[in-house]
Scaffold this active site. Structure first.
Site, PDB file in Angstrom:
ATOM      1  N   GLU A   1      44.720  49.084  40.063  1.00 45.06           N
ATOM      2  CA  GLU A   1      45.945  49.693  39.539  1.00 45.06           C
ATOM      3  C   GLU A   1      45.691  50.147  38.107  1.00 45.06           C
ATOM      4  O   GLU A   1      45.346  51.285  37.877  1.00 45.06           O
ATOM      5  CB  GLU A   1      47.103  48.696  39.636  1.00 45.06           C
ATOM      6  CG  GLU A   1      48.455  49.341  39.419  1.00 45.06           C
ATOM      7  CD  GLU A   1      49.588  48.464  39.906  1.00 45.06           C
ATOM      8  OE1 GLU A   1      50.741  48.803  39.632  1.00 45.06           O
ATOM      9  OE2 GLU A   1      49.327  47.442  40.586  1.00 45.06           O
TER      10      GLU A   1
ATOM     11  N   GLU B   1      52.029  38.188  35.427  1.00 47.47           N
ATOM     12  CA  GLU B   1      52.942  39.203  35.957  1.00 47.47           C
ATOM     13  C   GLU B   1      54.191  38.573  36.545  1.00 47.47           C
ATOM     14  O   GLU B   1      55.309  39.053  36.332  1.00 47.47           O
ATOM     15  CB  GLU B   1      52.232  40.024  37.028  1.00 47.47           C
ATOM     16  CG  GLU B   1      53.102  41.083  37.679  1.00 47.47           C
ATOM     17  CD  GLU B   1      52.352  41.917  38.697  1.00 47.47           C
ATOM     18  OE1 GLU B   1      52.855  43.003  39.054  1.00 47.47           O
ATOM     19  OE2 GLU B   1      51.268  41.486  39.138  1.00 47.47           O
TER      20      GLU B   1
END
Length: 938
Positions: free
Chosen positions: A463, A737
């Site tokens: 990502e 996260e």
């Protein structure tokens, strides 16, 4: 005889724009800033004088101005031409002695780059062969040989690439920067670099070489696995300008490819996600021609932020064998970069380096990487020790697995190289709670790992994208920790370029890496307004507002169109309060606060920001229009989502935090009741966090600013999951996260989307500076400081240091018995508004060192806790709750587990006492007796 005030003055060299290096600047009229030091208290600048310096050091034109300005002062001389080198020095005079000038500062030197398209004679060139861009390819090496006839006065290399490049002159790298030219929307803007290569040239034969790699331009990019998003051919742009001692100039460039050759090099694979493979046995020998590659040179731009560099090295703290027998290195810190190895072995031996952030059952946990291989390979040339490190990839890792090493791995032969945009550190924080200190450092390390040319979400999996929602949440903290002005200004240029003609802001910038990323989404798209406004508040730079104003306005106009006449943005896809801990792992957008509440709140906030920016810029018509729009959106929010008594729909932490911090509740009584309800919700949840990316940056402010400072500290210091400190109790060295990226049972979050280096939830760190330590800006750019420490949470001391645009500032406090002592440093040419804890009238002080003491109010005696105390009261006593849970787990594990998963202070528990609870299970009397004894001891 005492010194005159002027004799105590000193001025640091000027700074050009937000740049730490004046070589290759892209401004014909760079703004100037300087910092004054003096021991004279309450010193204010009355005048300044700027002077140009010739190359030989001789002073030239000077301009004296009566002004107290010292930050981003307009360029007072004639505009600079391309390639022009200039020295500037400054001296200042204080208002206490306007005729007494300080000594001149040392001259700071700047040199412009190539400011116009016509300055380029070079063109992009590409190897004259075709690659299969569905896979990784060997990295091409391009070379050009040339002669230097006489000694050289100066030499500059101007270079860029479609891809990433590393240039060398005569076998030596031209710079310590890596992954140049970085990542921009290549078809709209491309950075070039300027290098001083004077010392790398020699009279006689010379060779300029450059290795190209896919990088972001052609490599695999984004979680969809796309390749060649920007183009299929790698290309080099190079213009070497050599000035001889006699003033004549030799230009060696890539104008038409004449004299250039290309060959496959030893780097067989270079993927940002998958890693780098190098065969040291290979020497380029199959040379081909090159051809030009079309590109609009008008899109070239000089960098406004710092380059990417290696900034630190870490040695492994342990080398162990995994359960499967693999060699595992632990560097003790989750970081971003690569490993450098020094190894001695036979030719052809392959050393394999794999990377991961965490271990699972003693092995590398590769699942969070998804499809990213994160594996480097080095094939030895043989014949003695050889040192190697990747050049065109990077990894997020704490742990590494090494295979193929000849013999046992020597820890001294391996180093982790930390790589990121080389910003200047500006902030530091410490307090008496070591877990909070670690939280602060975790945010620092997550910023370092994700500020790699663009502000990314994560650095390890497939990502690593410029998610706009993450940076709008984290920008205030980023500007505390590092000088982020140049870095974020550069990224904002790309945001405006990627913005749709209708004003839509992509939720990823640059946007090419994900399908559908150009959908308008609240909080994410609002980066267009929030990030430039943050830069203005932190650095006092109205220029960034001027540059971004059309982008800011276009975004708000787009939202107004989507909201329609009722001004409620309740349609289309939204991320909502992303990663609210109550959301199902596979549906991170499904938080407790509905997306339309989030979207409409942000609509009001961004409209007000545009109005405020217009006021700063003197755009009165726009200021009136957007101020009116913001007021009407606030009214629409109030009518739809709030009640007269301060309730917010829904009854969720994020909803109240938004309403309070975005000024969506008009009446003081409403705000007070809303804050009370927010505190009650927090209490009912056992003082555990109940917010995601949207609510988390606001929670502590919403509580502390509205009468619930103790609740804010309880939230900050909570160690149970979900909380800021829970990851630290699990060994985290960066921000996670998800609140439970690693679950309490030691297993990975099963969502398929979890990162252990993701800065968004670390946005609370800005609150540590402005509230815990009490250091904030009372005026944009810290021209006036706010000193207002608010001790609490049982902390015994706290300190924040910040290098402001005017110089170092700090606030520290410590408590001794019933006395609180506060020390503060206020930079010259500034003032500070001071509000001491525990009441008192605010006052203003000038620059210098200050100390104040104040009495600490006596604490209210707590009523003794007994087995008849309701759970709602026990929640305010962390020690009592810990004892209750621990004893209950021994006597009735099922009930303890239920308490851990349900809201302990919810309606089902609030008025239940331990004695009443004990009546529900066999053996309750034994538990009750043990609990009563421990409560009595407390």
């Amino acid at each position: 005889m005492s010194e005159s005030p002027a004799a105590t003055l000193a001025v640091a060299p000027v700074k050009f724009e937000h740049l730490s290096d004046g070589l290759g600047i892209g401004h014909a009229r760079p703004r100037l800033s300087w910092i004054t030091t003096t021991v004279t208290p309450d010193w204010r600048q009355h005048a300044y004088e700027l002077q140009l310096m010739a190359a030989d050091g001789a002073p030239g034109e000077s301009v004296a101005v009566q002004s107290d300005a010292s930050v981003l002062v307009p360029w007072p001389f004639a505009g600079l031409a391309s390639r022009e080198s200039v020295g500037v020095r400054v001296r200042v005079a204080g208002s206490d002695a306007p005729s007494g000038w300080s000594p001149w500062s040392e001259a700071a030197w700047a040199e412009t780059g190539l400011l116009a398209e016509g300055d380029w004679t070079a063109r992009f060139i590409t190897p004259d062969w075709d690659d299969d861009t569905t896979r990784d390819n060997p990295c091409p090496v391009l070379r050009r040989r040339f002669d230097i006839r006489t000694p050289v006065r100066s030499a500059r290399l101007y270079a860029s690439a479609l891809g990433v490049y590393e240039a060398e002159l005569n076998g030596k790298k031209v710079s310590d920067t890596v992954l140049a030219p970085g990542w921009t929307p290549y078809g709209k803007r491309l950075k070039y670099q300027t290098y001083d290569v004077t010392d790398l040239l020699a009279v006689g034969s010379n060779e300029l070489t450059a290795t190209l790699a896919d990088g972001w331009y052609r490599g695999r990019l984004g979680f969809e696995g796309k390749r060649a998003l920007y183009g299929e051919r790698l290309a080099l742009l190079a213009q070497l300008e050599v000035t001889y001692d006699d003033g004549t100039v030799l230009v060696v460039d890539t104008s038409d490819g004449t004299g250039w050759q290309a060959a496959p090099g030893p780097v067989l694979r270079a993927s940002l996600y998958d890693g780098e493979t190098c065969d040291a046995r290979i020497t380029p020998d199959s040379w081909h021609g090159v051809r030009t590659e079309p590109y609009d040179l008008a899109l070239l731009t000089a960098p406004t932020g710092p380059p990417v560099r290696p900034t630190e090295e870490l040695a492994p703290i342990t080398v162990t064998a995994s359960p499967s027998g693999k060699t595992i290195l632990d560097f003790g810190q989750n970081l971003v970069g690569w490993m450098r190895i020094t190894v001695d072995g036979d030719a052809g031996r392959e050393v394999v380096l794999r990377h991961a952030e965490v271990l699972q059952d003693g092995e590398l946990a590769l699942e969070p990487l998804r499809t990213a291989e994160a594996t480097d390979r080095y094939i030895l040339r043989g014949g003695g020790p050889e040192t190697w490190e990747p050049r065109f990839s990077f990894h997020g890792f704490r742990y590494a697995e090494i295979a193929g090493w000849p013999g046992d791995v020597d820890p001294d032969a391996v180093r982790a190289v930390v790589v990121h945009s080389d910003m200047t550190r500006t902030g530091s924080f410490s307090c008496s709670e070591h877990l909070v200190n670690r939280l602060h450092e975790n945010a620092v390390w997550s910023m370092r790992g994700n500020f790699l040319d663009v502000p990314t979400d994560c650095p390890q999996r497939d990502e690593r994208l410029g998610w706009t929602g993450d940076i709008q949440a984290f920008a205030p903290t980023a500007c505390q920790l590092y000088d982020s002005a140049g870095f974020l200004t550069s990224w904002l240029q790309d945001l405006a370029l990627e913005q749709g003609d209708d004003g839509t802001v992509p939720f990823i910038v640059p946007k090419a890496a994900a399908s559908g990323s150009d959908l308008p989404t609240a909080a994410w798209g609002d980066a267009a307004t929030i990030v430039p406004w943050t830069l203005y508040l932190r650095y006092g730079d109205a220029g960034v507002l001027d540059a971004q104003f059309d982008s800011m306005r276009a975004w708000v106009d787009k939202v107004a169109e989507l909201a329609g006449p009722d001004l409620l943005w309740n349609s289309g896809f939204q991320f909502g309060d992303w990663l609210d801990p109550s959301a199902p792992p596979e549906q991170p957008q499904a938080g407790k606060t509905p997306p339309d509440v989030v979207a409409t709140a942000y609509f009001a906030r961004s409209a007000q920001i545009v109005a405020d920016a217009a006021t700063v810029l003197g755009r009165d018509k726009e200021a009136l229009h957007y101020s009116d729009l913001a007021a009407r959106v606030r009214t629409a929010f109030q009518d739809e989502y709030t009640t007269a008594n301060g309730r917010v729909i829904p009854d969720a932490q994020t909803a109240y935090a938004l309403a309070l911090e975005f000024d969506l509740l008009p009446h003081p009584e409403q705000r007070a009741r809303a804050a009370d309800r927010l505190a009650a919700l927090l209490r009912e949840n056992g003082y555990r966090i109940g917010t995601g990316f949207v609510g988390t940056p606001l929670m502590c402010d919403a509580l502390a600013d509205h009468g619930h400072l103790d609740a804010a500290y309880r939230l900050l210091l909570q160690q149970e999951c979900p909380s800021w400190l829970y990851p630290i109790t699990q060994g985290a060295t960066t921000i996670w996260e998800r609140w439970d990226s690693l679950r309490p049972d030691g297993t990975l979050n099963p969502s398929g989307m979890t990162s252990f280096n993701h800065y968004a939830l670390g946005a609370v760190v800005a609150w540590l500076y402005r509230t815990v330590a009490g250091l904030d800006a009372a005026e944009p750019g810290y021209r006036r400081l706010r000193i207002a420490p608010r001790p609490g949470g049982g902390l015994g001391h706290a300190r924040a240091d910040l290098h402001t645009p005017y110089g170092p500032a700090s606030v520290s406090w410590h408590r001794d018995d019933d006395t609180l002592t506060i020390d503060a440093q206020v930079p010259p040419n500034t003032t500070a508004e001071v509000e001491l804890p525990y009441g008192g009238t605010p006052f203003t002080v000038g620059s210098g060192q200050h100390t104040w003491t104040t009495a600490v109010p006596s604490e209210t005696t707590r009523a003794p806790l007994t087995a008849d105390t309701p759970m709602s009261e026990m929640l305010d006593h962390p020690e009592a709750m810990a004892v209750l849970r621990e004893t209950l787990a021994r006597h009735w594990p099922e009930a303890a587990a239920h308490m851990d998963t349900e809201s302990t202070g919810s309606a089902g528990y609030a008025e239940v006492s331990p004695r009443q609870l004990a009546a529900f299970f066999a053996g309750g009397d034994a538990w009750l007796a043990e609990l009563e004894g421990l409560l009595a001891a407390l």
